[in-house]
Enzyme design. Structure first.
Site, short mmCIF file in Angstrom:
data_model
loop_
_atom_site.label_atom_id
_atom_site.label_comp_id
_atom_site.label_asym_id
_atom_site.label_seq_id
_atom_site.Cartn_x
_atom_site.Cartn_y
_atom_site.Cartn_z
CD GLU A 48 28.56 53.34 54.00
OE1 GLU A 48 27.76 54.30 54.04
OE2 GLU A 48 28.33 52.19 53.79
CE1 TYR A 131 25.57 54.52 58.29
CE2 TYR A 131 26.54 55.72 56.66
CZ TYR A 131 25.87 54.53 57.20
OH TYR A 131 25.80 53.71 56.16
CG ASP A 149 21.17 53.68 57.06
OD1 ASP A 149 20.70 52.87 57.84
OD2 ASP A 149 21.07 53.30 55.93
CB CYS A 204 11.34 48.22 57.33
SG CYS A 204 10.39 48.82 58.67
CB CYS A 211 3.74 44.73 56.84
SG CYS A 211 4.27 46.39 57.53
CB CYS A 214 8.41 42.49 57.32
SG CYS A 214 9.42 42.93 58.65
CB CYS A 220 6.67 44.74 63.86
SG CYS A 220 6.54 46.49 63.48
#
Length: 305
Positions: A48, A131, A149, A204, A211, A214, A220
């Site tokens: 991370e 985070y 994030d 995305c 798209c 997706c 959406c």
């Protein structure tokens, strides 16, 4: 009589959005070492920190080398700072490496060498913000947390809020919205955190969203609204690289990482022609603890021990 205006598309319900994303993740998740079944909380924490502002393709080999060298917090805590900075190499923002070593020492001193599990204990570690604490809880310990994030923010901005991109700075309202979409149980919540993040990273995306690939395109709001442009475009700052202090600092650090010993001032001078900018960057590196300058005349420079 005029026809009524068409109703604005509504945001998908949490379960309606989550189910296809989780199914997509089961099929398309990348095989990353910090997701493996034998991952450790320390390995997740290291990943991370490395992944902050650095793409996966650069982080993965560095993470593997790092974990071979320092598989536990105690190993990193005992390492020389010079070795740590050399191992960090070109991941960028080398202060993260120093903070990670400080974090390892705090884990050893306060928690017996084991990464803590509670939010308060994680946030008390050097270099760990909201985070990172949430990500460690989700990905290391399988706990419910709001992992927000840039990728998750973008997925929720488009699918739920109908915006092209989230606001430049995260808001309290955005956190509340994200929390409403996190499942209640720990296991599914941790999977949702990883799945929504992966969807943002692979499909995305910010500039060229796919798209057609997706799993939630029919749900959406941004797509249903005709993909309106980014309302925050004027507030976003683009970071240049050429000629910036970041470039100068990077060149100085690269020179010192590759040097077997102290580097004379004339060698550092050759890195960048603008004397004032170079000296400003050197002073900043010394102040940040990334470079040591001797009192010799002329001085020499090296990585801290």
């Amino acid at each position: 009589m005029p026809s009524p205006a068409p109703a604005s598309p509504v945001a998908p319900a949490p379960e309606a959005l989550r189910a296809p994303v989780l199914a997509w993740f089961d099929e398309h998740a990348r095989d990353l070492p910090w997701r493996a079944s034998d991952r450790t909380p320390w390995g997740v924490l290291v990943s991370e920190v490395m992944l902050q502002q650095t793409p996966v393709v650069r982080v993965e080999p560095a993470w593997r080398s790092w974990m071979r060298a320092w598989p536990t917090p105690a190993d990193l805590a005992a390492a020389s700072t010079a070795d740590v900075l050399r191992a960090w190499d070109r991941l960028g923002y080398p202060r993260r490496a120093l903070r990670l070593q400080e974090c390892a020492r705090a884990i050893v001193d306060r928690h017996g060498g084991a990464v803590p599990e509670t939010t308060a204990e994680l946030l008390a570690l050097p270099g760990v913000g909201a985070y990172t604490a949430a990500a460690v809880q989700a990905f290391a310990f399988g706990r419910r947390s709001v992992v927000l994030d840039t990728n998750v923010r973008r997925v929720l901005a488009r699918t739920v809020s109908g915006a092209a991109l989230p606001a430049p700075s995260q808001t309290a309202a955005e956190t509340l919205l994200a929390d409403a979409y996190v499942p209640d149980d720990d296991t599914t919540a941790a999977r949702w955190a990883a799945a929504s993040m992966e969807l943002g990273a692979l499909v995305c995306t910010a500039r060229s969203p796919r798209c057609d690939a997706c799993p939630v395109a029919p749900l959406c709001r941004w797509r249903a609204l005709g993909k309106p442009s980014d309302e925050h475009a004027g507030r976003r700052r683009t970071q240049a690289w050429a000629g910036t202090d970041r470039q100068v600092r990077g060149r100085i650090m690269a020179l010192l990482r590759e040097a077997p010993g102290p580097v004379p001032a004339e060698a550092v001078d050759a890195v960048w022609p603008d004397t004032r900018q170079r000296e400003r960057c050197l002073d900043g590196l010394v102040s940040d603890g990334l470079v040591t300058r001797t009192d010799a005349d002329p001085p020499t420079y090296r990585l801290p021990h």
